[in-house]
Design a protein around this motif. Structure first.
Motif, PDB file in Angstrom:
ATOM      1  N   LEU A   8      -8.789  -0.392  40.533  1.00 54.19           N
ATOM      2  CA  LEU A   8      -7.435  -1.170  40.490  1.00 54.19           C
ATOM      3  C   LEU A   8      -6.227  -0.309  40.513  1.00 54.19           C
ATOM      4  O   LEU A   8      -6.256   0.690  39.910  1.00 54.19           O
ATOM      5  CB  LEU A   8      -7.387  -2.009  39.188  1.00 54.19           C
ATOM      6  N   LEU A   9      -5.028  -0.837  40.905  1.00 56.05           N
ATOM      7  CA  LEU A   9      -3.885  -0.036  40.997  1.00 56.05           C
ATOM      8  C   LEU A   9      -2.670  -0.989  40.342  1.00 56.05           C
ATOM      9  O   LEU A   9      -2.549  -2.081  40.645  1.00 56.05           O
ATOM     10  CB  LEU A   9      -3.509   0.286  42.543  1.00 56.05           C
ATOM     11  N   SER A  10      -1.636  -0.483  39.668  1.00 56.24           N
ATOM     12  CA  SER A  10      -0.647  -1.058  39.166  1.00 56.24           C
ATOM     13  C   SER A  10       0.593  -0.185  39.774  1.00 56.24           C
ATOM     14  O   SER A  10       0.848   0.907  39.271  1.00 56.24           O
ATOM     15  CB  SER A  10      -0.359  -0.780  37.603  1.00 56.24           C
ATOM     16  N   HIS A  11       1.262  -1.055  40.582  1.00 54.62           N
ATOM     17  CA  HIS A  11       2.509  -0.329  41.361  1.00 54.62           C
ATOM     18  C   HIS A  11       3.546  -0.404  40.149  1.00 54.62           C
ATOM     19  O   HIS A  11       4.404   0.603  40.429  1.00 54.62           O
ATOM     20  CB  HIS A  11       2.733  -1.297  42.395  1.00 54.62           C
ATOM     21  N   LYS A  12       3.662  -1.391  39.276  1.00 56.54           N
ATOM     22  CA  LYS A  12       4.675  -1.145  38.162  1.00 56.54           C
ATOM     23  C   LYS A  12       4.614  -0.055  37.499  1.00 56.54           C
ATOM     24  O   LYS A  12       5.536   0.614  36.875  1.00 56.54           O
ATOM     25  CB  LYS A  12       4.634  -2.538  37.327  1.00 56.54           C
ATOM     26  N   LEU A  13       3.021   0.085  36.912  1.00 54.07           N
ATOM     27  CA  LEU A  13       2.975   1.193  35.949  1.00 54.07           C
ATOM     28  C   LEU A  13       2.487   2.690  36.656  1.00 54.07           C
ATOM     29  O   LEU A  13       2.546   3.833  35.965  1.00 54.07           O
ATOM     30  CB  LEU A  13       1.816   0.824  35.178  1.00 54.07           C
ATOM     31  N   LYS A  14       2.455   2.686  38.196  1.00 55.56           N
ATOM     32  CA  LYS A  14       1.990   3.769  38.919  1.00 55.56           C
ATOM     33  C   LYS A  14       0.717   4.290  38.165  1.00 55.56           C
ATOM     34  O   LYS A  14       0.785   5.464  37.963  1.00 55.56           O
ATOM     35  CB  LYS A  14       3.231   4.683  38.921  1.00 55.56           C
ATOM     36  N   GLU A  15      -0.002   3.424  38.063  1.00 58.63           N
ATOM     37  CA  GLU A  15      -1.431   3.879  37.241  1.00 58.63           C
ATOM     38  C   GLU A  15      -2.572   3.057  37.844  1.00 58.63           C
ATOM     39  O   GLU A  15      -2.505   1.940  38.681  1.00 58.63           O
ATOM     40  CB  GLU A  15      -1.312   3.607  36.020  1.00 58.63           C
ATOM     41  N   ARG A  16      -3.964   4.069  37.797  1.00 59.94           N
ATOM     42  CA  ARG A  16      -5.074   3.474  38.238  1.00 59.94           C
ATOM     43  C   ARG A  16      -5.938   3.089  36.956  1.00 59.94           C
ATOM     44  O   ARG A  16      -5.718   3.659  36.079  1.00 59.94           O
ATOM     45  CB  ARG A  16      -5.642   4.333  39.169  1.00 59.94           C
TER      46      ARG A  16
END
Length: 169
Positions: free
Chosen positions: A92-100
């Protein structure tokens, strides 16, 4: 330099204590929803992997989707001769948090079945078909769990470790 690494270049040990990871965005969401769904976790080299009880994988994906908005991959591993034999991993990737973050589900060899997550991320369609085709893992609720790489009349699942090197004859 990696935030887990010291100035001497050594890599910090992995964190596997769920209580120490409770403030990570993915863990916080999952633990506030259903603590029992999380059966393990590992934070290593700035990457979080959460093991989810297979009964809750679709719900866990729904819980994380508002923050982790992108499913980048679904993969599987055959750990034969170990049990549980199979591991399905959702990247999974969070564009908002810039985290995987990774979610993983462990499946026994004699019951390699898990719920489809197509209702959460339609992009899971081809990943689940590929895993079913090559590993033989079934995804309950998948609308078209047909072979995608191998011919329709192919016998077996060629990425399983017990599949004959030269195929069935």
């Amino acid at each position: 330099m990696n935030s887990n690494a010291s100035s001497s270049g050594n890599i910090a040990p992995a964190i596997t204590d769920i209580a120490q990871l409770k403030d990570h965005p993915a863990m916080a969401r999952l633990l506030s929803w259903k603590t029992g769904a999380v059966t393990g976790a590992r934070f290593d080299r700035d990457e979080l992997t959460v093991t989810i009880d297979r009964a809750y994988i679709r719900d866990a994906c729904n819980i994380l989707k508002p923050e982790f908005n992108f499913l980048s991959d679904v993969t599987a591993v055959d750990w034969l001769p170990s049990e549980p034999r199979f591991q399905v991993t959702y990247h999974l990737l969070s564009h908002k948090l810039k985290e995987r973050a990774r979610l993983r589900v462990m499946l026994p060899g004699d019951d390699a079945v898990v719920e489809s997550i197509i209702s959460v991320w339609p992009a899971a369609n081809f990943f689940e078909r590929e895993i079913h085709d090559l590993m033989g893992i079934r995804f309950i609720g998948h609308p078209n769990l047909a072979r995608i790489l191998m011919p329709d009349d192919w016998e077996g699942h060629p990425l399983r470790k017990d599949y004959p090197v030269e195929g069935y004859r």
